[in-house]
Scaffold this active site. Sequence first.
Site, mmCIF file in Angstrom:
data_model
loop_
_atom_site.group_PDB
_atom_site.id
_atom_site.type_symbol
_atom_site.label_atom_id
_atom_site.label_comp_id
_atom_site.label_asym_id
_atom_site.label_seq_id
_atom_site.Cartn_x
_atom_site.Cartn_y
_atom_site.Cartn_z
ATOM 1 N N ALA A 66 -15.192 -91.286 65.799
ATOM 2 C CA ALA A 66 -13.862 -91.881 65.762
ATOM 3 C C ALA A 66 -13.676 -92.709 67.028
ATOM 4 C CB ALA A 66 -12.810 -90.790 65.674
ATOM 5 N N GLY A 125 -17.310 -88.169 64.324
ATOM 6 C CA GLY A 125 -16.803 -88.585 63.020
ATOM 7 C C GLY A 125 -17.846 -89.304 62.186
ATOM 8 N N GLU A 141 -19.659 -86.570 60.596
ATOM 9 C CA GLU A 141 -18.747 -85.970 59.599
ATOM 10 C C GLU A 141 -18.627 -86.865 58.364
ATOM 11 O OE1 GLU A 141 -15.708 -85.527 62.632
ATOM 12 O OE2 GLU A 141 -15.640 -83.375 62.235
ATOM 13 N N GLU A 144 -18.030 -83.918 70.326
ATOM 14 C CA GLU A 144 -16.609 -83.854 70.671
ATOM 15 C C GLU A 144 -16.332 -82.930 71.845
ATOM 16 O OE1 GLU A 144 -17.892 -83.611 67.645
ATOM 17 O OE2 GLU A 144 -16.736 -84.787 66.194
#
Length: 271
Positions: free
Chosen positions: A79, A122, A125, A145
Site C-alpha cells: 500500500a 499489500g 496480500e 509491515e
Amino acid sequence: MTAKTIEEKEMSTATAYKNIRTATEGAIAIVTLNRPQVLNALNTELMTELADAMQAFDHDEHVRVIILTGGERAFAAGADIKEMAEESTVSMMLRDNLAIWDRIRFIKKPIIAAVSGFALGGGCELLMMCDIVVASETAQFGQPEINIGVIPGAGGTQRLTRVLGKYRSMEIILTGRPFSAKEAFDLGLVNKVVPVEVLLDEARAMATEIAKKSPLAVRLAKEAVLKTYEMTLNEGLQFERKSFYMLFDSKDQKEGMRAFMEKRPANFTGR
Ligand code: DAK
C-alpha cells in the site's frame, strides 16, 4: 499465442485508467499495475481503478480468465505508505479502503497473478486474493509491515497463515523478512516459478487452458474451493454436492459429457 508483448497489444486498447493498463486477448483479460515510479504502490486511486477494471471484466461475457500483473521490477511494493503516513484511526476507518479491496475478493472469474520483482505487504496480500500465482525467478515476497510499525491489514495474517501454517507465517510476519520465489514455491504460495522473459506467456498458457472449460463449472469450482476457508468440512461437502448437481441443468454439462462419448473436443458456451 504469439510472443507479442502486452504493450504492443495495448496500443489498440484505449482505457481511461491512470494507474493501471488493461487489454484483452480473446477470452483472456490482462490487467497491469502501472505506477512504476513508486514500484506500483497501491494508493486509493489505483485500487479503485483495479476494482473497477476487474469488475468490468467479471461482467464481460467474452472474458473467461483475468491475468493480474505488474512490472518487471515490482508487482507491487505494498500500500502507498506516503498516502497513509499521517492518517488517524478515525480517518482510516472513514476512508474504508477495505471495501475497495473486497470488490476484488468477490470477483467470480479465475484470476492468475503473474508476479515479478517486489510483492510486498499489500502487494503480497493482493496476489493472495488471486487464484493461481505464477512468479518470475526474480520475484520477492514479504509482509514487511512490522518494519513500519503496523501489521498486515488486507488479509496477510489470515491468508498467509492458511497457506503456510502458524509457524512459518508467524516468522515471516514478525520478522518482516523478504523471501524469494523459490522459497515461496517451497512454501506453497506460488504455483510455478519461471524465467522473467516467459512469465506472461506462462500465465497466458494457464489462462488459455482454463478458458477452454465451461465457465459455469469454472465459476462454481472457484467458489467451492474458496468455501474451504469459511465452512466446516460437512458444510463444504454439501456446498460442493449442490454445485455439482446444479451443473446438470447446464448445456455445458451435456456438451462436455456428449463430447467425451463422441471422442471430440467439447465446445463450452457458458449456458
Ligand atoms: N509506498 C509508497 N512509495 C513506495 C513504496 C510504498 N509501499 N515502496 C516504494 N515506494 C517508492 C519509494 O518511496 C521511492 O520513491 P522516491 O523516493 O523515488 O520518490 C520509489 O518507490 C523507489 O523505491 P526505493 O528507492 O525505496 O527502491 P529500492 O529498490 O531501494 O527499495 C523496496 C525497494 C521495495 C525494498 C523499498 O521501496 C521498500 O521497502 N518499500 C516499502 C515496502 C513496504 O513496507 N511495504 C508494505 C507497506 S504497508 C489495507 C490495505 C492494504 C494494506 C493495509 C491495509 N486495508 C484495505 C485496510 C497494506 C499495507 C502495506 O502494504
